[in-house]
Structure formats: structure tokens, C-alpha cells
Motif scaffolding. Structure first.
Motif, mmCIF file in Angstrom:
data_model
loop_
_atom_site.group_PDB
_atom_site.id
_atom_site.type_symbol
_atom_site.label_atom_id
_atom_site.label_comp_id
_atom_site.label_asym_id
_atom_site.label_seq_id
_atom_site.Cartn_x
_atom_site.Cartn_y
_atom_site.Cartn_z
ATOM 1 N N GLU A 184 0.815 -1.198 0.000
ATOM 2 C CA GLU A 184 0.000 0.000 0.000
ATOM 3 C C GLU A 184 0.842 1.238 0.000
ATOM 4 O O GLU A 184 1.804 1.352 0.733
ATOM 5 N N TYR A 208 1.811 7.982 -8.301
ATOM 6 C CA TYR A 208 0.486 8.284 -8.835
ATOM 7 C C TYR A 208 0.270 7.796 -10.266
ATOM 8 O O TYR A 208 -0.733 7.144 -10.545
ATOM 9 N N TRP A 253 -9.298 9.923 -8.187
ATOM 10 C CA TRP A 253 -8.570 10.277 -6.975
ATOM 11 C C TRP A 253 -7.105 10.519 -7.275
ATOM 12 O O TRP A 253 -6.510 11.510 -6.815
ATOM 13 N N ASP A 270 -9.242 13.733 -1.712
ATOM 14 C CA ASP A 270 -10.271 13.040 -0.927
ATOM 15 C C ASP A 270 -11.594 13.767 -1.042
ATOM 16 O O ASP A 270 -12.639 13.152 -1.274
ATOM 17 N N ARG A 290 2.925 8.835 -1.035
ATOM 18 C CA ARG A 290 1.529 9.182 -1.267
ATOM 19 C C ARG A 290 0.636 8.600 -0.201
ATOM 20 O O ARG A 290 0.985 7.654 0.488
ATOM 21 N N VAL A 291 -0.473 9.211 -0.083
ATOM 22 C CA VAL A 291 -1.438 8.812 0.946
ATOM 23 C C VAL A 291 -2.577 8.090 0.274
ATOM 24 O O VAL A 291 -3.105 8.543 -0.722
ATOM 25 N N ALA A 292 -2.960 6.959 0.830
ATOM 26 C CA ALA A 292 -4.074 6.202 0.255
ATOM 27 C C ALA A 292 -5.378 6.958 0.459
ATOM 28 O O ALA A 292 -5.510 7.719 1.403
ATOM 29 N N PRO A 293 -6.372 6.799 -0.418
ATOM 30 C CA PRO A 293 -7.661 7.472 -0.231
ATOM 31 C C PRO A 293 -8.276 7.084 1.104
ATOM 32 O O PRO A 293 -8.217 5.959 1.524
ATOM 33 N N VAL A 294 -8.873 8.051 1.719
ATOM 34 C CA VAL A 294 -9.252 7.925 3.133
ATOM 35 C C VAL A 294 -10.187 6.756 3.396
ATOM 36 O O VAL A 294 -9.965 5.955 4.281
ATOM 37 N N SER A 295 -11.249 6.633 2.643
ATOM 38 C CA SER A 295 -12.287 5.679 3.013
ATOM 39 C C SER A 295 -12.010 4.256 2.608
ATOM 40 O O SER A 295 -12.502 3.334 3.201
ATOM 41 N N ARG A 343 -9.534 2.081 2.587
ATOM 42 C CA ARG A 343 -8.831 1.026 3.324
ATOM 43 C C ARG A 343 -8.672 1.410 4.786
ATOM 44 O O ARG A 343 -7.632 1.886 5.186
ATOM 45 N N ASP A 350 -7.602 0.430 7.692
ATOM 46 C CA ASP A 350 -6.915 -0.546 8.538
ATOM 47 C C ASP A 350 -5.647 0.078 9.093
ATOM 48 O O ASP A 350 -5.216 1.138 8.621
ATOM 49 N N ARG A 384 -2.493 -0.272 8.830
ATOM 50 C CA ARG A 384 -1.335 0.111 8.021
ATOM 51 C C ARG A 384 -1.578 1.435 7.326
ATOM 52 O O ARG A 384 -0.706 2.267 7.225
ATOM 53 N N ALA A 385 -2.821 1.642 6.867
ATOM 54 C CA ALA A 385 -3.161 2.931 6.238
ATOM 55 C C ALA A 385 -3.048 4.046 7.247
ATOM 56 O O ALA A 385 -2.577 5.137 6.936
ATOM 57 N N ARG A 405 -0.656 7.103 6.783
ATOM 58 C CA ARG A 405 -1.222 8.451 6.820
ATOM 59 C C ARG A 405 -0.513 9.307 7.865
ATOM 60 O O ARG A 405 -0.184 10.466 7.634
#
Lengths: 135, 288
Positions: A4, A9, A68, A81, B6-11, B13, B15, B17-18, B22
Motif C-alpha cells: 500500500e 500516482y 482520486w 479526498d 503518497r497517501v491512500a484514499p481515506v475511506s 482502506r 486498517d 497500516r493505512a 497516513r
């Protein structure tokens, strides 16, 4: 997925686009063979519908991920977001309305069930965005 | 442009690790060093795995219970479950022809008659106002039907499996299928053959069988219905006189009625129908 946040991007955009691209490619390909074998039209149509469904700008679908990532790449992730939340919510609401109309016109109830499911993530996003602003 | 971590989209995942990623990104964005992997973050992460595990367990238990209930219902009350599963299947599949819808979608991009294909797609998805799915066919409607697609009609020749004769010596005046209804003046489906003959001409039984019914109706006039082997029935309508009685067993060629123009008829003819288990067949193949 364990890797993850490791992809850049553009790479994640390519990943998100790969699925629908294959679907649409197969749709076009199969439809051209439809004149020889009737079933090709059926499978081509299924691929087309699936590809277009995945391209909806609602998270966590491929279309939503593309949106996104584009927004995050051009601006920054937190705005991304918010943008994806608003677009996703709008699109899901629109689709639910259309599905409801279809059901009332005498169509199948399945699209309504699917679109109500699509509402889940945009609503969560809205909730989370609100929380972060106040908290 | 914010590249880098980069930051994963908020909603998508939610868990731990996110959350950690973050937190790391937030720290880097604000140029704060050293507090990211501190004890506060680790303490926050602890309860989450346990909560996730129990939630997963609850989901598993609920699903298993539902499955066991359905299986138990199917075993103990098979007929009721069959009825409900039939209802559900009907609800799922009846309103929409999925095969037609997807085929039409494929045809639309295939290039061949794309406009028609899109129209077909709309009809397949939304249903059509003109098509009526009727579950029972009223006996008086069986002669001429208005605006129903013939659901219970078989146009192909079937092998009857028994000997038969032509019911009346006459000329074919109206055949099986769509035609302009002489009385109503609009196109309707004709479920039988019209064989014109003189009044009083002898009508013979199509094949061996038993007379099912002798009756009279406004549309069919005086009619006889005979049941044969293998589930076939024949109907002879617009008769002037009926010589058979219900329950009488007849042989192929036995006289059972006489030609007339009773009921909804423009002239002296026999309206002849051939039916197998509720499906109308085209009698032209058996009547020379």
C-alpha cells in the motif's frame, strides 16, 4: 493488498485503468466477430457493461481510483479526498435515481441494489472528511 | 504537486497500516521528525486488530446461521421453499431479458444496425408496454386474441404419434397466425385453421379420443373439444349441430358435428384448433 502506498500516482493510475481497458478492448473485439457467432454479441455486451461500470467515478471502483489519483497528482491528496467524495456522492445519487426510475418503469430491481451499494463508500468519505475538519 | 510518499484514499482502506502510512505522511508534510513512530501511535494501533477479529467472527457466525436455516428449511419443507424460490427467481428474471439486453449492447458497438440495437437494448432493459405475459388463456379468447404475443404457440411441425384424418372436406379460408380479424378489423392472432364448407357438412373427429366438452359460447358458437393420446386436444367450433356428447369415446373419422356459422363467424366454416398441453400448434401440417 500489502504494497500500500508504494506506487507513484501515474503507476497507480495505469493499474486502475488496466481493468476497464481490457474489458473495453475485448468488447470491441468480440462484437466484431458477432456476425459469425451470435454469442459473441452477448459476451461483448457483458464486457462493455462491466468496463463502463468500473469506469464510474465512485470509489473504490477503477474510475474512482483514476479520479482520486489524478486529483492527488495535480493538487494534493487531502483535496483529492474531498473531490472524489463529492463527485462519487453525486454520481452515486444520480445512478440510484436512474435505477429507481428504471424499476418504476418496469425494469429489473438489480441495478437499484447495486447503486445503493455504491453509495456506501462516498457516504463514508463524506463522514470522514467532516470528522477531520472538526476534530 | 505533492509527490513523494503518497497517501491512500481515506475511506477505501480503513486498517492500521493505512493509519500508520497516513500518520507518516502527515508528519513529513508538516516537517515534524521523530514523533511518528512514537508510543502514542503504537498504543492507538493496538485495539484495532482485536476489534477487527471479533467483527470478522461475528460475520462468520451470522452467515453460517443463515445458511443452516436455509438448508434446514429446504430439507424439512421442500414444497414451501420451492414455491418461495420460484417466486424469487421469477422476480429476478421475469421483467428483464438479460441475454437480449447484453446482446443488444454488444451489437450496438459491433456496428451492424447500431441504432436498432440501442432501441432493442432499451426494450430489453425497461420492458415493453405492448407485450403481455399471460399465464392463463381464457377459452373464449383462444380463437382471436388482441395484442398478445402468442406465448403458447408452436409453429414447428410436431410428430403426433397417432393416426389422424382431416376433420372436414372443405377449403382453407383462413390459416393459423396473424391475420386481419374480419369482425374487429384489426390484426390479431388466429389460433386455429378456418376450413369453409357447406352448412351441415360432416365434421369428423381428428383422431381416436374422448369427447372432453360440448358447449356453446358467444365467440366460438357451438363447439366440441376432444382429447387424444399424448396430451393433444382438438377443438371444432362454429358448428350448427353437435352429434357427440361429453365423455363419448370416438375413433378417427367418426362424425361428431356439422358445419355452421354459430358464434363469431362470417360464414359457414369449421374453426379447427390443435393443442398440446396448452400450446397451440399449427394444424396446417396435418390437415391436407
Amino acid at each position: 493488498m500489502t504494497v500500500e502506498g508504494q506506487l507513484s500516482y501515474p503507476k497507480e493510475m495505469a493499474l486502475a485503468a488496466a481493468g476497464p481497458a481490457v474489458n473495453l478492448l475485448l468488447a470491441v473485439l468480440l462484437s466484431h466477430f458477432g456476425t459469425r457467432w451470435e454469442l459473441c454479441y452477448l459476451f461483448g455486451g457483458v464486457h462493455l457493461v462491466l468496463g463502463l461500470f468500473n469506469l464510474l467515478p465512485i470509489l473504490p471502483l477503477d474510475g474512482g481510483m483514476l479520479l482520486w489519483n489524478t486529483a492527488a497528482w495535480c493538487i494534493e491528496p487531502y483535496t483529492a479526498d474531498r473531490v472524489s467524495a463529492i463527485v462519487g456522492l453525486f454520481a452515486a445519487m444520480l445512478l440510484s435515481g436512474a435505477a429507481l426510475w428504471m424499476l418504476l418503469c418496469g425494469g429489473s430491481p438489480f441495478l437499484l441494489i447495486a447503486t445503493l451499494g455504491l453509495l456506501r463508500v462516498p457516504l463514508q468519505q463524506i463522514g470522514l472528511v467532516k470528522l477531520r475538519q472538526t476534530g | 504537486m505533492t509527490r513523494g510518499k503518497r497517501v491512500a484514499p481515506v475511506s477505501a482502506r480503513p486498517d492500521p497500516r493505512a493509519a500508520a502510512a497516513r500518520a507518516a505522511a502527515m508528519a513529513r508534510a508538516r516537517s515534524v521528525r521523530g514523533t511518528v513512530r512514537g508510543s502514542r501511535e503504537e498504543a492507538q494501533l493496538q485495539p484495532k486488530p482485536r476489534r477487527r477479529k471479533s467483527k470478522f467472527l461475528v460475520q462468520l457466525v451470522v452467515s453460517a446461521t443463515v445458511l443452516l436455516c436455509v438448508v434446514a428449511a429446504k430439507i424439512t419443507m421442500p414444497d414451501i421453499t420451492a414455491k418461495y424460490s420460484g417466486e424469487v427467481l421469477r422476480l429476478m428474471g421475469e421483467e428483464t431479458d438479460f441475454v437480449a439486453a447484453f446482446s443488444a449492447a454488444g451489437r450496438a458497438i459491433g456496428g451492424e444496425a447500431a441504432g436498432e440495437a440501442i432501441e432493442e437494448l432499451c426494450i430489453a432493459v425497461f420492458g415493453s408496454d405492448t407485450v403481455e405475459i399471460s399465464t392463463t388463456v381464457d377459452r373464449t379468447d383462444a380463437v382471436y386474441s388482441a395484442d398478445t404475443t402468442p406465448e403458447r404457440v408452436e409453429m414447428q411441425q410436431q410428430i403426433l404419434g397417432f393416426d389422424y384424418v382431416c376433420p372436414v372436406e372443405g377449403e382453407l379460408s383462413s390459416s393459423f397466425g396473424y391475420r386481419d380479424h374480419p369482425m374487429a378489423g384489426q390484426e390479431r392472432f388466429h389460433y386455429g385453421l378456418d376450413l369453409s364448407a357447406e352448412e351441415g357438412a360432416v365434421i369428423r373427429a381428428f383422431a381416436d379420443g374422448t369427447v372432453l366438452a360440448v358447449a356453446e359460447s358467444t365467440e366460438l358458437g357451438k363447439y366440441v373439444e376432444v382429447v387424444h393420446a399424448n396430451g393433444y386436444t382438438t377443438l371444432y367450433a362454429h358448428c350448427s349441430r353437435i352429434n357427440a356428447s361429453a365423455g363419448q369415446s370416438v375413433k378417427a373419422g367418426d362424425p361428431i358435428a356439422e358445419v355452421g356459422s354459430t358464434g363469431d363467424a362470417t360464414g359457414n366454416h369449421l374453426h379447427f384448433e390443435l393443442c398440446c398441453d396448452g400450446t397451440y400448434l399449427n394444424p396446417i401440417y396435418y390437415v391436407v
